[in-house]
Scaffold this active site. Structure first.
Site, PDB file in Angstrom:
ATOM      1  N   ARG A  24       4.327  -5.350  -3.467  1.00 56.38           N
ATOM      2  CA  ARG A  24       3.508  -4.603  -4.418  1.00 56.38           C
ATOM      3  C   ARG A  24       2.406  -3.750  -3.785  1.00 56.38           C
ATOM      4  NH1 ARG A  24      -1.069  -7.875  -6.996  1.00 56.38           N
ATOM      5  NH2 ARG A  24      -1.460  -9.581  -5.557  1.00 56.38           N
ATOM      6  N   GLU A  57      -6.152  -9.329   4.527  1.00 54.58           N
ATOM      7  CA  GLU A  57      -4.763  -9.044   4.186  1.00 54.58           C
ATOM      8  C   GLU A  57      -4.231  -7.900   5.046  1.00 54.58           C
ATOM      9  OE1 GLU A  57      -2.435  -9.601   0.172  1.00 54.58           O
ATOM     10  OE2 GLU A  57      -3.910  -8.006   0.033  1.00 54.58           O
ATOM     11  N   LYS A  84       4.332  -9.873  -2.546  1.00 51.72           N
ATOM     12  CA  LYS A  84       3.337  -9.785  -1.476  1.00 51.72           C
ATOM     13  C   LYS A  84       2.924  -8.330  -1.260  1.00 51.72           C
ATOM     14  CE  LYS A  84       2.824 -10.667   3.550  1.00 51.72           C
ATOM     15  NZ  LYS A  84       1.484 -11.287   3.473  1.00 51.72           N
ATOM     16  N   HIS A  85       1.619  -8.108  -0.970  1.00 53.65           N
ATOM     17  CA  HIS A  85       1.139  -6.799  -0.516  1.00 53.65           C
ATOM     18  C   HIS A  85       1.585  -6.602   0.932  1.00 53.65           C
ATOM     19  CE1 HIS A  85      -1.323  -5.905  -3.948  1.00 53.65           C
ATOM     20  NE2 HIS A  85      -2.201  -6.857  -3.748  1.00 53.65           N
ATOM     21  N   VAL A  86       2.623  -5.828   1.152  1.00 47.09           N
ATOM     22  CA  VAL A  86       3.112  -5.619   2.517  1.00 47.09           C
ATOM     23  C   VAL A  86       4.002  -4.386   2.542  1.00 47.09           C
ATOM     24  CG1 VAL A  86       5.214  -7.031   2.273  1.00 47.09           C
ATOM     25  CG2 VAL A  86       4.092  -6.844   4.518  1.00 47.09           C
TER      26      VAL A  86
END
Length: 301
Positions: A24, A57, A84-86
């Site tokens: 995301r 992060e 996951k923020h990635v």
């Protein structure tokens, strides 16, 4: 727009496991989508997983970190969703089965304004401080900044220079980075190279890239192209829309003038092109799924 073929636009069929990887983008309504997925997991009988909140992060990973993450995700029971923020991670690079890739985008200028005020919201620091007590509090002068003054004064935080790389959690200018990938070539701001890589990933890898400003279309396409996970999503949203639209809403964000937005847009040309590319693809998917077969296999003038 020619040859609207639903099969050609459906990358879900390329997946090699029954697992959704939602890498995301921040500030695109992803909290709302996470809540929808949480509810859908109960309705459609799949497991819901999200990455733990981290003190720092990191969205761009070294190759060994990419492989470790991909291996962890690949070992989840099927069917599952992992969030996951990635940056986009190519599982086949590590000889692992391909998941169903999903993401959402937003008008890039509206998004950068939203991020600017999100990291200054009082509740944001209360939550962060509760999770990580040793985090230092930000300087009051930084907290009091407003976006318009930041842009008009030439403040470095609100200066978006072509080709410049600013690493770290504070740099959320590049929405395309989440699709371009982990390579250093993806990091310079608003470059053609990063744009083309991001477009290629969307076209070849992503089942659906939703658009926050086209939420109804997004939900319809998700339900049609990824039915195992999203069947019933429109009904769930319709019955809880008032609550879902308030998730993570920042009441401390003041309006920003069109004049200032126009100044920022001048430096977001490729980011805007990427957003429009994703929006056009979403609408093509919607049309392909809803037009009669006779029209789909023909040509639209």
């Amino acid at each position: 727009m020619s040859s609207l073929n639903e099969r050609d636009l459906n990358n879900t069929r390329k997946a090699q496991m029954d697992l959704v990887f939602f890498n995301r983008v921040p500030k695109v309504g992803s909290q709302t989508f996470m809540e929808l997925l949480r509810r859908l997991s109960e309705r459609n009988n799949f497991q819901f997983h999200r990455d733990a909140v981290q003190k720092v992060e990191t969205i761009r990973l070294a190759e060994d970190q990419q492989q470790e993450m991909a291996e962890v995700i690949s070992e989840l029971p099927e069917p599952s969703v992992f969030i996951k923020h990635v940056c986009f991670t190519n599982f086949t690079k590590f000889n692992l089965p391909t998941p169903i890739y999903l993401n959402v985008v937003r008008d890039p200028v509206e998004r950068v304004i939203s991020w600017f005020y999100y990291v200054r919201a009082p509740w944001y620091f209360v939550e962060r401080k509760a999770a990580f007590p040793d985090l230092p509090l930000p300087h009051p002068g930084w907290l009091k900044k407003d976006f318009e003054t930041c842009v008009l004064s030439g403040d470095q935080e609100c200066t978006y220079t072509q080709g410049v790389t600013v690493e770290g959690i504070g740099d959320h200018r590049r929405q395309s980075l989440f699709f371009c990938g982990h390579d250093y070539e993806c990091t310079p701001f608003n470059t053609v190279g990063a744009l083309e890589r991001a477009k290629f990933a969307v076209e070849q890898q992503y089942a659906v890239v939703g658009v926050l400003e086209d939420l109804n279309t997004t939900l319809s396409v998700l339900e049609k192209y990824v039915p195992r996970f999203f069947e019933g999503v429109r009904n769930i949203y319709a019955t809880s829309a008032e609550y879902l639209t308030k998730i993570n809403k920042n009441n401390f964000k003041p309006p920003v003038s069109e004049h200032v937005k126009d100044i920022v847009r001048r430096n977001f040309t490729n980011e805007i092109e990427f957003y429009q590319f994703c929006r056009q693809r979403l609408h093509k998917q919607y049309l392909a799924a809803h037009l009669p077969q006779r029209i789909m296999t023909g040509s639209l003038n």
